[in-house]
Design a protein around this motif. Sequence first.
Motif, PDB file in Angstrom:
ATOM      1  N   THR A 590       0.875  -1.298  -0.008  1.00  0.00           N
ATOM      2  CA  THR A 590       0.169   0.077  -0.015  1.00  0.00           C
ATOM      3  C   THR A 590       0.924   1.290  -0.049  1.00  0.00           C
ATOM      4  OG1 THR A 590      -1.627  -1.151   1.269  1.00  0.00           O
ATOM      5  CG2 THR A 590      -1.788   1.218   1.191  1.00  0.00           C
ATOM      6  N   ASP A 591       1.934   1.404   0.822  1.00  0.00           N
ATOM      7  CA  ASP A 591       2.813   2.368   0.880  1.00  0.00           C
ATOM      8  C   ASP A 591       3.305   2.536  -0.564  1.00  0.00           C
ATOM      9  OD1 ASP A 591       2.410   2.794   3.611  1.00  0.00           O
ATOM     10  OD2 ASP A 591       4.211   1.654   4.122  1.00  0.00           O
ATOM     11  N   HIS A 592       3.748   1.599  -1.262  1.00  0.00           N
ATOM     12  CA  HIS A 592       4.303   1.442  -2.491  1.00  0.00           C
ATOM     13  C   HIS A 592       3.394   2.173  -3.704  1.00  0.00           C
ATOM     14  CE1 HIS A 592       5.937   0.521  -6.459  1.00  0.00           C
ATOM     15  NE2 HIS A 592       4.768  -0.284  -6.897  1.00  0.00           N
ATOM     16  N   LEU A 593       2.107   1.734  -3.440  1.00  0.00           N
ATOM     17  CA  LEU A 593       1.135   2.254  -4.322  1.00  0.00           C
ATOM     18  C   LEU A 593       0.833   3.947  -4.253  1.00  0.00           C
ATOM     19  CD1 LEU A 593      -1.775  -0.488  -4.324  1.00  0.00           C
ATOM     20  CD2 LEU A 593      -0.082  -0.065  -6.111  1.00  0.00           C
ATOM     21  N   LEU A 594       0.589   4.139  -2.760  1.00  0.00           N
ATOM     22  CA  LEU A 594       0.723   5.580  -2.463  1.00  0.00           C
ATOM     23  C   LEU A 594       1.809   6.477  -3.014  1.00  0.00           C
ATOM     24  CD1 LEU A 594      -0.671   5.575   1.359  1.00  0.00           C
ATOM     25  CD2 LEU A 594      -1.847   6.136  -0.707  1.00  0.00           C
ATOM     26  N   ASN A 595       2.929   6.068  -2.843  1.00  0.00           N
ATOM     27  CA  ASN A 595       4.022   6.593  -3.380  1.00  0.00           C
ATOM     28  C   ASN A 595       3.869   6.804  -5.104  1.00  0.00           C
ATOM     29  OD1 ASN A 595       5.230   7.078  -0.881  1.00  0.00           O
ATOM     30  ND2 ASN A 595       6.486   5.139  -0.893  1.00  0.00           N
ATOM     31  N   LYS A 598       1.567   9.539  -5.860  1.00  0.00           N
ATOM     32  CA  LYS A 598       1.948  10.976  -5.743  1.00  0.00           C
ATOM     33  C   LYS A 598       2.697  11.296  -6.751  1.00  0.00           C
ATOM     34  CE  LYS A 598       1.624  10.956  -0.537  1.00  0.00           C
ATOM     35  NZ  LYS A 598       2.384  10.632   0.706  1.00  0.00           N
ATOM     36  N   GLU A 599       4.017  10.117  -7.243  1.00  0.00           N
ATOM     37  CA  GLU A 599       4.955  10.388  -8.314  1.00  0.00           C
ATOM     38  C   GLU A 599       3.968  10.876  -9.673  1.00  0.00           C
ATOM     39  OE1 GLU A 599       8.029   7.754 -11.042  1.00  0.00           O
ATOM     40  OE2 GLU A 599       7.601   7.325  -8.783  1.00  0.00           O
ATOM     41  N   LEU A 600       2.999  10.198  -9.922  1.00  0.00           N
ATOM     42  CA  LEU A 600       2.408  10.241 -11.183  1.00  0.00           C
ATOM     43  C   LEU A 600       1.600  11.606 -11.114  1.00  0.00           C
ATOM     44  CD1 LEU A 600       0.821   6.799 -11.692  1.00  0.00           C
ATOM     45  CD2 LEU A 600       2.553   7.704 -13.216  1.00  0.00           C
ATOM     46  N   ALA A 601       0.879  11.913 -10.012  1.00  0.00           N
ATOM     47  CA  ALA A 601       0.529  13.337  -9.525  1.00  0.00           C
ATOM     48  C   ALA A 601       1.253  14.480  -9.495  1.00  0.00           C
ATOM     49  CB  ALA A 601      -0.781  13.096  -8.576  1.00  0.00           C
ATOM     50  N   ASN A 602       2.673  14.068  -9.312  1.00  0.00           N
ATOM     51  CA  ASN A 602       3.669  14.947  -9.170  1.00  0.00           C
ATOM     52  C   ASN A 602       3.493  15.813  -7.842  1.00  0.00           C
ATOM     53  OD1 ASN A 602       6.076  16.433 -10.003  1.00  0.00           O
ATOM     54  ND2 ASN A 602       4.846  18.197 -11.036  1.00  0.00           N
TER      55      ASN A 602
END
Length: 605
Positions: A590-595, A598-602
């Motif tokens: 889940t932490d990986h998906l959240l990161n 955030k990366e895709l949304a800049n």
Amino acid sequence: MHELTQGALDRIMNGEEVEEPILQILGSKKLASSSHGERYRLLVSDGVVSNSFTMLATQLNELITNNTLSEHSIVQIKRYALSMVNNGGQQRRVMVILNIEVLTPGHEVGRVLGSVNSDSKKAEETPAAPVVTNGNARPTNNAAPMPRPVPRPAANNLNESISSGGGINTTPIAALSPYQNRWVIKARVTNKSAIRTWSNSRGEGKLFSIDLLDESGEIRCTAFREQCDKFYDMIEIGKVYYISRCALKPANKQFNNLKNDYEMTFNNDTEIAVCNEEAEDIPTLQYNFEPISVIENKAKDDLIDVLGIVKSCGDVQALTARSTGRELKKRDVGIVDENNVLVTVTLWGSQATDFDGTNNPVVAIKGARISEFQGGKTLSLVASSMLQVDPDIPQAHKLRGWFKSVGSSAEARSLSKTNGPGGSMNGPWATFKEVEEQRFGHQDMPNTFVNKATVNLIRSENALYKSCPSEGCKKKVVDQDNGMYKCEKCQKDYPNFTYRLLASANLVDWTGHQWATAFSEEAESLLGCTSQELGELKEKDNDAYMEKIGAATFKSYVFKLRLRLENFNDENRLKTTIQSIQPINYKTYTDHLLNKMKELANVKF
């Protein structure tokens, strides 16, 4: 200003115990004979007499080098030991200082206190004992004699000395040197390695080592061959022993991280006896804990003592050593401290298989080695390392309290590169679509990646084969139809065979699918049973065999996959192999998906 303990030096040199005397430092001299490590001789005064037959324990050398024990300083001797030296044919006592406290710095005193007589000059002019260099004795006027302990009782061995009740005169570890051999130490065993074997052009043998500790310092001792057989079973971690007649030599700092210039070796004359007396004055294992954060700036292969609490614990993995072909077991454990910095610790062998990371135990590690991987830092336990789980020390209790209130829910800064929810799996995290678009496996591109995927299908045909039963050979055997099986690689016939798995699985994620091959252990993890069990099931009940394979589908794991470009019929094809399988750690995933979101949304974080 503190008053000196007048008359203390005469009383000490006459063998009387003087509790924490206050003395003045009048000077120091580095011993010219100390070729394997610095040692310092002190000129001290009690206000009445001065004495230069005073040595500083090697672990206190920095007090000289940083000028803490400057001229005219007033000090309190917190702990000392007496040894005997041969001075011009006469035995004379030497005081070895083991613990000292500076009460008033020398620059604040600025003068010699009391009316010191000329005893110090006589002591300085007394001929020094010979100094041994490379086995030859030579006199020197520039160096004080190295301390020698009081001779042991006249009994034939340690056990007789203990039985006689006459007591044993012991020498502190800090006072040992290669220039003396008549000593007995009383020390606690803080670490004991497993027996290791070696084989080279000069022969073969075995060894083990122990770490010894007393109130003055620590030292490593190694036993080879016959001594290994003689002493291994009798020595236990935590117990206190009398030890004498070992060989002393300069420590090899490449393998020995203890704070001692020397190390010991058992020989044919070595004696060891258990100390059954109360030994509360002998400390237990000493740590020099450093924050996990300092690992980031330390060099590769440095050794460090750390205290941390387990935040993540991977499964045991089986590896094959490239040089020897031996199977190795490892487990990666993530530990964190109160600074909320995490590092991965790699355990090997029995430590890996026996370690229980449930309930977040606190671990204290002495002598962990720093490694580097993909720009990150990790720790690993080597033969000399010491691991304690849930040690009963104040720092451990404090760390557990922090973890319960803060650390368990806070996101830690990791010094180790784990690359996604595969935990200890190293490699870029990628979907099947990303792998195809970025041409993984082709020239100059990554050939391994980590992916969370679901098993869609496992081919039942050719999933099992009969292999050579000899160790290390996995070649398929040929049935001779006479009860014998031929291995063309070994060129031998066998009456039996070993079942092996070679499973071809279709893996899917939300972007696509990929066929991958799982060998041996990975295939067994996928199917939830051993190769032999599945082979016997197929022989007895083919329907049950098919159900077993079908039951392994529609389950999700974290896979580490390797791509290899092969040429088949003049056509290049990518072959995918499952290198490792782990259950999904959903918190990490889940932490990986959240990161990733955030990366895709800049989004900066």
